[in-house]
Design a protein around this motif. Sequence first.
Motif, PDB file in Angstrom:
ATOM      1  N   ARG A  35       0.404  -8.583   1.128  1.00  0.00           N
ATOM      2  CA  ARG A  35      -1.000  -8.788   0.819  1.00  0.00           C
ATOM      3  C   ARG A  35      -1.745  -9.043   2.097  1.00  0.00           C
ATOM      4  NH1 ARG A  35       0.497 -12.569  -4.224  1.00  0.00           N
ATOM      5  NH2 ARG A  35       1.272 -10.886  -5.503  1.00  0.00           N
ATOM      6  N   ASN A  36      -2.915  -8.552   2.125  1.00  0.00           N
ATOM      7  CA  ASN A  36      -3.757  -8.675   3.301  1.00  0.00           C
ATOM      8  C   ASN A  36      -3.154  -8.017   4.523  1.00  0.00           C
ATOM      9  OD1 ASN A  36      -4.235 -11.732   1.888  1.00  0.00           O
ATOM     10  ND2 ASN A  36      -5.957 -10.374   2.201  1.00  0.00           N
ATOM     11  N   GLY A  37      -2.161  -7.206   4.326  1.00  0.00           N
ATOM     12  CA  GLY A  37      -1.598  -6.486   5.458  1.00  0.00           C
ATOM     13  C   GLY A  37      -1.893  -5.010   5.313  1.00  0.00           C
ATOM     14  N   PRO A  38      -1.703  -4.277   6.357  1.00  0.00           N
ATOM     15  CA  PRO A  38      -2.050  -2.863   6.293  1.00  0.00           C
ATOM     16  C   PRO A  38      -1.137  -2.089   5.338  1.00  0.00           C
ATOM     17  CG  PRO A  38      -0.996  -3.378   8.376  1.00  0.00           C
ATOM     18  CD  PRO A  38      -1.213  -4.673   7.676  1.00  0.00           C
ATOM     19  N   CYS A  39      -1.529  -0.884   5.087  1.00  0.00           N
ATOM     20  CA  CYS A  39      -0.842  -0.093   4.083  1.00  0.00           C
ATOM     21  C   CYS A  39       0.436   0.502   4.649  1.00  0.00           C
ATOM     22  CB  CYS A  39      -1.729   1.060   3.619  1.00  0.00           C
ATOM     23  SG  CYS A  39      -3.194   0.525   2.768  1.00  0.00           S
ATOM     24  N   ASP A  40       1.430   0.567   3.804  1.00  0.00           N
ATOM     25  CA  ASP A  40       2.637   1.271   4.208  1.00  0.00           C
ATOM     26  C   ASP A  40       2.537   2.747   3.883  1.00  0.00           C
ATOM     27  OD1 ASP A  40       4.328  -1.567   2.990  1.00  0.00           O
ATOM     28  OD2 ASP A  40       4.038  -1.025   5.075  1.00  0.00           O
ATOM     29  N   ILE A  41       1.866   3.020   2.822  1.00  0.00           N
ATOM     30  CA  ILE A  41       1.627   4.414   2.469  1.00  0.00           C
ATOM     31  C   ILE A  41       0.128   4.572   2.344  1.00  0.00           C
ATOM     32  CG2 ILE A  41       1.864   6.111   0.634  1.00  0.00           C
ATOM     33  CD1 ILE A  41       4.545   5.047   0.026  1.00  0.00           C
ATOM     34  N   VAL A  42      -0.402   5.484   3.068  1.00  0.00           N
ATOM     35  CA  VAL A  42      -1.851   5.684   2.970  1.00  0.00           C
ATOM     36  C   VAL A  42      -2.112   6.970   2.215  1.00  0.00           C
ATOM     37  CG1 VAL A  42      -2.344   4.446   5.069  1.00  0.00           C
ATOM     38  CG2 VAL A  42      -1.922   6.870   5.160  1.00  0.00           C
ATOM     39  N   GLY A  43      -3.339   7.225   1.993  1.00  0.00           N
ATOM     40  CA  GLY A  43      -3.670   8.444   1.267  1.00  0.00           C
ATOM     41  C   GLY A  43      -3.980   8.136  -0.179  1.00  0.00           C
ATOM     42  N   ASP A  44      -5.119   7.538  -0.384  1.00  0.00           N
ATOM     43  CA  ASP A  44      -5.589   7.187  -1.716  1.00  0.00           C
ATOM     44  C   ASP A  44      -6.290   8.365  -2.340  1.00  0.00           C
ATOM     45  OD1 ASP A  44      -6.881   3.811  -1.686  1.00  0.00           O
ATOM     46  OD2 ASP A  44      -5.251   4.732  -2.804  1.00  0.00           O
ATOM     47  N   ILE A  45      -6.073   8.562  -3.605  1.00  0.00           N
ATOM     48  CA  ILE A  45      -7.016   9.416  -4.321  1.00  0.00           C
ATOM     49  C   ILE A  45      -7.366   8.656  -5.583  1.00  0.00           C
ATOM     50  CG2 ILE A  45      -7.452  11.691  -5.259  1.00  0.00           C
ATOM     51  CD1 ILE A  45      -5.141  12.752  -3.779  1.00  0.00           C
ATOM     52  N   SER A  46      -8.624   8.581  -5.865  1.00  0.00           N
ATOM     53  CA  SER A  46      -9.012   7.816  -7.048  1.00  0.00           C
ATOM     54  C   SER A  46      -9.183   8.755  -8.228  1.00  0.00           C
ATOM     55  CB  SER A  46     -10.322   7.074  -6.789  1.00  0.00           C
ATOM     56  OG  SER A  46     -11.379   7.992  -6.688  1.00  0.00           O
ATOM     57  N   TYR A  47      -9.292   8.155  -9.407  1.00  0.00           N
ATOM     58  CA  TYR A  47      -9.436   8.962 -10.620  1.00  0.00           C
ATOM     59  C   TYR A  47     -10.626   9.899 -10.482  1.00  0.00           C
ATOM     60  CZ  TYR A  47      -7.199   4.932 -12.917  1.00  0.00           C
ATOM     61  OH  TYR A  47      -6.388   3.904 -13.270  1.00  0.00           O
ATOM     62  N   ASP A  48     -11.711   9.276 -10.018  1.00  0.00           N
ATOM     63  CA  ASP A  48     -12.943  10.039 -10.023  1.00  0.00           C
ATOM     64  C   ASP A  48     -12.887  11.203  -9.071  1.00  0.00           C
ATOM     65  OD1 ASP A  48     -13.791   6.797  -9.930  1.00  0.00           O
ATOM     66  OD2 ASP A  48     -14.393   7.969 -11.675  1.00  0.00           O
ATOM     67  N   GLU A  49     -12.213  10.999  -7.977  1.00  0.00           N
ATOM     68  CA  GLU A  49     -12.148  12.096  -7.019  1.00  0.00           C
ATOM     69  C   GLU A  49     -11.371  13.254  -7.589  1.00  0.00           C
ATOM     70  OE1 GLU A  49     -10.580   9.627  -3.858  1.00  0.00           O
ATOM     71  OE2 GLU A  49     -12.158  10.410  -2.587  1.00  0.00           O
TER      72      GLU A  49
END
Lengths: 419, 325
Positions: A161-175
């Motif tokens: 928590r509050n640490g950087p991401c280990d896996i990046v690359g978000d896609i949201s529902y709306d996108e």
Amino acid sequence: MPPKKELCRYFQRGSCQYGTRCKFLHTTPQQSQSNPFGFGAQTSRSPNPQPNPFSFGAQTSRTPNPQPNPFGFGVQSSAHSRRGDGFVSKPNQVKPFDNKWSRFSNVNNSSAPASRQANNQPSAANHTCTATDIESCKRVILEDLENEKPLWKLTCYGHSRNGPCDIVGDISYDELRALAYDDAKHGKDIASIVERERNLLNSKLLEFQNLAQNPYPVSSAPTPSSQNMFGGGSTIAPVVNNGFSSQVSSFSQLSGSSNTRSAAAPNFSFGQPNAFQNNTQPSSFQTNNSPFNTPGSFGIQPQHSPQSFSPSGTTSSNNGAISAQQNPFSTPASLPQTGNGAGKQLNFFTNEPISASSSIGLTNTSTQLISFYVLLMLINLLSNNTPKENANVDAGIWTKVEWNVGEIPEEEPPAIYIN
Amino acid sequence: MATFGASTTNVNPNRSAEVASPPSDSVSSLCFSSKANHLIATSWDNQVLCSAWKDDGTTVFSGGCDKQVKMWPLLSGGQPVTVAMHDAPIKELAWIPEMSLLVTGSWDKTLRYWDLRQPNPTWVQQLPERCYALTVKHPLMVVGTADRNLVVFNLQNPQTEFKRVVSPLKYQTRCLAAFPDRQGFLVGSIEGRVGVHHLDDAQSSKNFTFKCHRDGNDIYSVNSLNFHPVHQTFATAGSDGAFNFWDKDSKQRLKAMLRFVTTGAKVLKITIHQQQRPIFTYISPRRLRSRANHGLEQAVGSEVSSYSRGAEVKGKPRAGTSGRK
């Protein structure tokens, strides 16, 4: 009873060399004296329940929590800092599991969702992922990936928590939905949209798989040499080539960033038969034996998918190569399997005959169909273990000029590369 | 967009009334007017993603996948006017009455402030990633972006980030809500978890997260968070089709509303009316149809307004303090 009535001053300090022979009294002082260790020790009965700044809650507030609270209330997520990043750094915080609230309301828990395992991830204070802590980080990652898998898969992930991401690359529902709508407007048929989204999902699942197999937290030295290997993130490249230029900005980000964060694993799961064996998650949509054995609406994929990716056949991206190789290696039967899963999906929701959706003239209603069902199909895809994906997990390896130790594949190269 | 009319039949288990003519595609956002009993619901049939009222209650803003924000003057019945443009779909927008500015967040990784009279943005704020969520309670504004960044702004000094925090949750940020007292904010993610975060470092020991909207091994996302204007309680809505009321100070769940067991139900948005007797509105798309459900206190006395009764959503006193010995 020792003759002298005085208290041994050394005993007070904790170290009297005479021990039992000491001629002074070895007892704890009766009257209240200033205790150098002061704060937490004697306050266990203090009426003040407030945590004082120095006690790490050792005596006062740490009560064993007998039953797992399904909501995990009271688990502190203390804001801590990680060294070396630019985020706000805070002074040392409260220890993990410092439950200040010992009583939780069970007022409404009768209708609470089933209590999950009492496995609240330790909110590690002062989480720095140093070499000594790496084991606990790995454990956290493994636990998370095993237990806390959200239904939406196209997400970033950070183990601390509050640490950087280990896996990046978000896609949201709306996108995703907006993308599907746009594609539909440009005349793409539903099958290719589904295919594209499936590829997105698979590449993301692959990233998570890698992390599970090599739970190496990102903060500790990701090796750059692994980037080419995975190409997991660059699966977006074929997507981009398919020509929705308006959305490039949102997804080129994905291709750029998701290369960097995959776990450093030179001995990537090569030729392992279960590379794509997803931890099957009991989703309510999971089904493998669908009653529909006809290729039906989605059986048209075998013709469509290679076409849609042919412009990118030359890229070294994962799926570009995979899909190009789909035809030589995977039987067409494998695709209808996924198609049928989707077909079943469709039927589950609309009670309409499947043929309705196979009419590819896209109207508004079918774009709406796309949106929901595509999203749900993504979830359904988890249960599919298609052999095609086992065959060439990372076909880019065959085009590499030099192999590093550990990435030499064990099987022979596909015929297409033997020249 | 649809405005609500009279309530009609009650078909859902919570006995809430339904809007007469909902949009034909699923609803993407809801917004109550601060002045009158009007509700705006935007939907996906034209890919509108967000909406907001102007504080005088006469104008509505809507933004969406066409990368523009349109202003709809409701009273005069005129044509909508484009007031804002982005390079990518606009995910969130908010009207800030104290500054008379419209702020929009988009997937082009910028936040733009607009004075309606001018075609160019007053200020363009770069974000680390695409904007996914926004909450404004002057002077606190929090923006949630992709890759779990949360950026806090002090609107008295909007050109600099007040603080940037990585989300206390482990997965994608889905929604945000600022405390009414501006001490902090709530963040909800796709992993069925909500984090309570205080801005002040001294209060950071009060930060915590809790799980919600889970069903066995299924972890649903928390789609919307909203605070009750009077009591300091809040509601969460999740993809499992349920919504709950919580009290963050006593760390309790106050009320759980019945889930929509119909297929594909996902509670997507909740809005809480700002006036005296709050109306709680939620949307849940059932298949492709969506309804904005709200409890009307006009039907007072019946259970329609059950979840807007003060007693049920008022905070409960802390259960823990008396038991400490």
